[in-house]
Design a protein around this motif. Structure first.
Motif, PDB file in Angstrom:
ATOM      1  N   ALA A  82      49.100  15.151  57.254  1.00  0.00           N
ATOM      2  CA  ALA A  82      48.866  16.540  57.649  1.00  0.00           C
ATOM      3  C   ALA A  82      49.801  16.952  58.785  1.00  0.00           C
ATOM      4  O   ALA A  82      50.372  18.046  58.774  1.00  0.00           O
ATOM      5  N   LEU A  83      49.975  16.071  59.760  1.00  0.00           N
ATOM      6  CA  LEU A  83      50.857  16.377  60.882  1.00  0.00           C
ATOM      7  C   LEU A  83      52.302  16.513  60.406  1.00  0.00           C
ATOM      8  O   LEU A  83      53.022  17.425  60.834  1.00  0.00           O
ATOM      9  N   ASN A  84      52.730  15.633  59.524  1.00  0.00           N
ATOM     10  CA  ASN A  84      54.104  15.709  59.025  1.00  0.00           C
ATOM     11  C   ASN A  84      54.385  17.049  58.344  1.00  0.00           C
ATOM     12  O   ASN A  84      55.478  17.618  58.481  1.00  0.00           O
ATOM     13  N   GLN A  85      53.391  17.566  57.626  1.00  0.00           N
ATOM     14  CA  GLN A  85      53.575  18.861  56.968  1.00  0.00           C
ATOM     15  C   GLN A  85      53.758  19.975  57.986  1.00  0.00           C
ATOM     16  O   GLN A  85      54.557  20.898  57.785  1.00  0.00           O
ATOM     17  N   GLU A  86      53.012  19.893  59.094  1.00  0.00           N
ATOM     18  CA  GLU A  86      53.153  20.927  60.128  1.00  0.00           C
ATOM     19  C   GLU A  86      54.494  20.827  60.844  1.00  0.00           C
ATOM     20  O   GLU A  86      55.072  21.843  61.242  1.00  0.00           O
ATOM     21  N   ILE A  87      54.989  19.617  61.008  1.00  0.00           N
ATOM     22  CA  ILE A  87      56.311  19.450  61.617  1.00  0.00           C
ATOM     23  C   ILE A  87      57.380  20.045  60.703  1.00  0.00           C
ATOM     24  O   ILE A  87      58.310  20.721  61.171  1.00  0.00           O
ATOM     25  N   LEU A  88      57.231  19.816  59.407  1.00  0.00           N
ATOM     26  CA  LEU A  88      58.205  20.344  58.451  1.00  0.00           C
ATOM     27  C   LEU A  88      58.172  21.866  58.376  1.00  0.00           C
ATOM     28  O   LEU A  88      59.183  22.500  58.041  1.00  0.00           O
ATOM     29  N   THR A  89      57.012  22.465  58.657  1.00  0.00           N
ATOM     30  CA  THR A  89      56.881  23.929  58.589  1.00  0.00           C
ATOM     31  C   THR A  89      56.830  24.547  59.989  1.00  0.00           C
ATOM     32  O   THR A  89      56.297  25.645  60.160  1.00  0.00           O
ATOM     33  N   GLY A 113      57.245  20.107  69.242  1.00  0.00           N
ATOM     34  CA  GLY A 113      56.997  21.468  69.701  1.00  0.00           C
ATOM     35  C   GLY A 113      56.269  22.359  68.720  1.00  0.00           C
ATOM     36  O   GLY A 113      56.595  23.537  68.578  1.00  0.00           O
ATOM     37  N   ILE A 114      55.238  21.831  68.046  1.00  0.00           N
ATOM     38  CA  ILE A 114      54.543  22.631  67.028  1.00  0.00           C
ATOM     39  C   ILE A 114      53.404  23.464  67.598  1.00  0.00           C
ATOM     40  O   ILE A 114      52.835  24.294  66.888  1.00  0.00           O
ATOM     41  N   PHE A 115      53.067  23.269  68.877  1.00  0.00           N
ATOM     42  CA  PHE A 115      51.920  23.960  69.452  1.00  0.00           C
ATOM     43  C   PHE A 115      52.321  24.964  70.535  1.00  0.00           C
ATOM     44  O   PHE A 115      53.297  24.760  71.266  1.00  0.00           O
ATOM     45  N   LEU A 132      44.757  14.640  77.950  1.00  0.00           N
ATOM     46  CA  LEU A 132      45.997  13.874  78.060  1.00  0.00           C
ATOM     47  C   LEU A 132      47.231  14.757  78.184  1.00  0.00           C
ATOM     48  O   LEU A 132      48.302  14.263  78.538  1.00  0.00           O
ATOM     49  N   ASP A 133      47.100  16.036  77.872  1.00  0.00           N
ATOM     50  CA  ASP A 133      48.243  16.944  77.957  1.00  0.00           C
ATOM     51  C   ASP A 133      47.967  18.005  79.018  1.00  0.00           C
ATOM     52  O   ASP A 133      47.174  18.915  78.797  1.00  0.00           O
ATOM     53  N   LYS A 134      48.620  17.891  80.153  1.00  0.00           N
ATOM     54  CA  LYS A 134      48.372  18.807  81.264  1.00  0.00           C
ATOM     55  C   LYS A 134      48.912  20.207  80.999  1.00  0.00           C
ATOM     56  O   LYS A 134      48.560  21.151  81.699  1.00  0.00           O
ATOM     57  N   GLU A 135      49.766  20.350  79.983  1.00  0.00           N
ATOM     58  CA  GLU A 135      50.291  21.665  79.636  1.00  0.00           C
ATOM     59  C   GLU A 135      49.378  22.400  78.657  1.00  0.00           C
ATOM     60  O   GLU A 135      49.648  23.536  78.274  1.00  0.00           O
ATOM     61  N   HIS A 136      48.300  21.752  78.244  1.00  0.00           N
ATOM     62  CA  HIS A 136      47.288  22.356  77.368  1.00  0.00           C
ATOM     63  C   HIS A 136      47.852  22.801  76.017  1.00  0.00           C
ATOM     64  O   HIS A 136      47.397  23.775  75.433  1.00  0.00           O
ATOM     65  N   ARG A 137      48.829  22.056  75.541  1.00  0.00           N
ATOM     66  CA  ARG A 137      49.306  22.325  74.183  1.00  0.00           C
ATOM     67  C   ARG A 137      48.290  21.851  73.156  1.00  0.00           C
ATOM     68  O   ARG A 137      48.253  22.357  72.030  1.00  0.00           O
ATOM     69  N   LEU A 287      48.822  26.551  66.647  1.00  0.00           N
ATOM     70  CA  LEU A 287      50.121  26.336  66.030  1.00  0.00           C
ATOM     71  C   LEU A 287      51.116  27.430  66.431  1.00  0.00           C
ATOM     72  O   LEU A 287      50.780  28.619  66.416  1.00  0.00           O
ATOM     73  N   LYS A 288      52.309  27.032  66.776  1.00  0.00           N
ATOM     74  CA  LYS A 288      53.355  27.977  67.142  1.00  0.00           C
ATOM     75  C   LYS A 288      53.721  28.820  65.915  1.00  0.00           C
ATOM     76  O   LYS A 288      53.994  28.288  64.839  1.00  0.00           O
ATOM     77  N   GLY A 289      53.695  30.135  66.091  1.00  0.00           N
ATOM     78  CA  GLY A 289      53.943  31.025  64.965  1.00  0.00           C
ATOM     79  C   GLY A 289      52.692  31.397  64.203  1.00  0.00           C
ATOM     80  O   GLY A 289      52.780  31.999  63.127  1.00  0.00           O
ATOM     81  N   ALA A 290      51.516  31.079  64.736  1.00  0.00           N
ATOM     82  CA  ALA A 290      50.252  31.404  64.065  1.00  0.00           C
ATOM     83  C   ALA A 290      50.152  32.904  63.800  1.00  0.00           C
ATOM     84  O   ALA A 290      50.480  33.720  64.659  1.00  0.00           O
ATOM     85  N   LYS A 291      49.690  33.266  62.606  1.00  0.00           N
ATOM     86  CA  LYS A 291      49.532  34.673  62.257  1.00  0.00           C
ATOM     87  C   LYS A 291      48.345  35.301  62.970  1.00  0.00           C
ATOM     88  O   LYS A 291      48.326  36.500  63.213  1.00  0.00           O
ATOM     89  N   ASN A 292      47.343  34.492  63.271  1.00  0.00           N
ATOM     90  CA  ASN A 292      46.159  34.999  63.951  1.00  0.00           C
ATOM     91  C   ASN A 292      45.956  34.200  65.234  1.00  0.00           C
ATOM     92  O   ASN A 292      45.099  33.330  65.307  1.00  0.00           O
ATOM     93  N   GLU A 293      46.771  34.491  66.230  1.00  0.00           N
ATOM     94  CA  GLU A 293      46.733  33.729  67.467  1.00  0.00           C
ATOM     95  C   GLU A 293      45.408  33.916  68.206  1.00  0.00           C
ATOM     96  O   GLU A 293      44.842  32.953  68.738  1.00  0.00           O
ATOM     97  N   GLU A 294      44.894  35.144  68.244  1.00  0.00           N
ATOM     98  CA  GLU A 294      43.623  35.378  68.943  1.00  0.00           C
ATOM     99  C   GLU A 294      42.471  34.660  68.250  1.00  0.00           C
ATOM    100  O   GLU A 294      41.592  34.096  68.887  1.00  0.00           O
ATOM    101  N   GLY A 295      42.479  34.688  66.920  1.00  0.00           N
ATOM    102  CA  GLY A 295      41.459  33.956  66.177  1.00  0.00           C
ATOM    103  C   GLY A 295      41.576  32.460  66.402  1.00  0.00           C
ATOM    104  O   GLY A 295      40.570  31.752  66.518  1.00  0.00           O
ATOM    105  N   GLY A 296      42.820  31.972  66.490  1.00  0.00           N
ATOM    106  CA  GLY A 296      43.031  30.553  66.763  1.00  0.00           C
ATOM    107  C   GLY A 296      42.498  30.155  68.120  1.00  0.00           C
ATOM    108  O   GLY A 296      41.882  29.087  68.268  1.00  0.00           O
ATOM    109  N   LYS A 297      42.688  31.009  69.119  1.00  0.00           N
ATOM    110  CA  LYS A 297      42.167  30.717  70.454  1.00  0.00           C
ATOM    111  C   LYS A 297      40.633  30.679  70.439  1.00  0.00           C
ATOM    112  O   LYS A 297      40.022  29.799  71.058  1.00  0.00           O
TER     113      LYS A 297
END
Length: 366
Positions: A82-89, A113-115, A132-137, A287-297
């Motif tokens: 699943a992760l590999n598919q997101e990296i590819l897209t 940099g997918i997030f 583990l990620d202080k940048e909150h990605r 996900l970076k480029g999400a169509k529904n960023e507010e819904g994702g949040k």
């Protein structure tokens, strides 16, 4: 985790493919909740996940009713695939949120940099050791421990104490008793390898595996084969006449054996060797480029809400990461708390994982 299938309960309840989970049963009602006259996509938030994601319908419906979003879950195989598919897209993601990247794969996701960074509401309530990620990605969602499980009946019949530590497993009294998964093809197998790295260091883990091999460890491709075919303590293993009373599985496997037992036993038939464990933590990210960023949040906020965190243990057989979540009685009665699991820094895993697996394969399999 890879999450490539953490345990029997997951195998029983996981659905495959694309699943739409909506606040209402029928299509018409779904349209109403999304706002039939509005742009439908603006009211749909898509969660991309490995196959093991699950949530109680009523819990999800409550989120959908309160937020106004309809949640669509796109299941995409195990976590690595699943992760590999997101990296590819990357930049044109298939969804809005990705769930299921764990600490063995985290650096790969972050380095690609997918997030998009987002500090989820309620993150202050997450136990700090999981952040583990202080940048909150990524946002921590659950944790679980890969551990050796043992068949209680076997050891009682033999009047032999079950092994409790990694060191115990190389003792002669446990010769030819352990089955583990291939570290190159299985998440639990990789986790068990990492437990040895955490315990013995980069200089000592190979010597440990040489001794484990000499003591008759059996290696199979994946968890399903190890747990439900070769392990004598599981319901599936009994049916398959498995003859290995030790298996690499999860600390939550004993409660699963109780939950799905027919009839349900008063006590778990399996136990956990608490000194053999490696801790996995799973994360979700916008996900970076999400169509529904507010819904994702909003969805990320939901994943660390008390409601979801307390629903999660009996749906995915993992532990909550928030301070205020209460474990179900099934876990507190039949599970164990792993006080000192082995851990390996995500950066070290990212740097060394491939060479560790290659060396392990040459040493143990070939």
């Amino acid at each position: 985790m890879s999450t490539t299938k953490k345990m029997a309960g997951i195998a029983l309840v996981a659905a495959l493919g694309v699943t739409t989970l909506s606040a209402c049963g029928g299509g018409d009602a779904k349209d109403k909740s999304a706002g039939a006259s509005d742009a439908p996509k603006s009211k749909t938030v898509t969660l991309v996940s490995h196959d093991s994601f699950n949530v109680t319908d009523t819990v999800l419906k409550e989120f959908e009713q309160q937020s106004g979003y309809t949640v669509k879950v796109l299941k995409s195989g195990d976590a690595g695939a699943a992760l590999n598919q997101e990296i590819l897209t990357k930049g044109s993601p298939r969804g809005d949120v990705f769930f299921g990247v764990d600490n063995t794969l985290l650096s790969r996701a972050l380095d690609n940099g997918i997030f998009t960074p987002y500090e989820a509401k309620g993150l202050a309530g997450v136990k700090p050791e999981f952040v583990l990620d202080k940048e909150h990605r990524v946002t921590p969602v659950d944790s679980g421990d890969i551990c050796v499980n043992y068949d209680k009946a076997y050891f009682a019949d033999k009047k032999l104490a079950p092994p409790q530590t990694l060191d115990d497993l190389i003792k002669p009294e446990y010769k030819n008793l352990l089955v583990t998964e291939n570290a190159a093809t299985s998440s639990p197998g990789l986790g068990f390898l990492l437990a040895s790295v955490g315990k013995y260091g980069d200089e000592g883990w190979k010597d440990y595996w040489s001794k484990l091999k000499a003591n008759g460890v059996e290696v199979v491709d994946g968890w399903e084969q190890a747990y439900n075919e070769r392990f004598s303590g599981s319901a599936g293993g009994k049916k398959a006449k498995g003859d290995r009373p030790l298996v690499v599985s999860y600390a939550s496997s004993p409660p699963v054996e109780v939950l799905y037992g027919e009839p349900q036993p008063a006590e778990a038939p399996t136990g956990v060797s608490t000194g053999t464990c490696f801790r996995q933590t799973e994360f979700a990210g916008l996900l970076k480029g999400a169509k529904n960023e507010e819904g994702g949040k909003a969805l990320l906020d939901f994943l660390i809400s008390k409601k979801f965190q307390e629903d999660m243990p009996l749906q995915m057989f993992v532990n909550p990461v928030t301070k205020d979540a209460t474990l179900p009685e099934l876990f507190t009665k039949h599970g164990v708390v792993i006080e000192k699991p082995e851990v390996v820094a995500p950066e070290a895993i990212a740097k060394n994982r491939d060479q560790w697996v290659k060396a392990w394969t040459a040493l143990v399999v070939k």
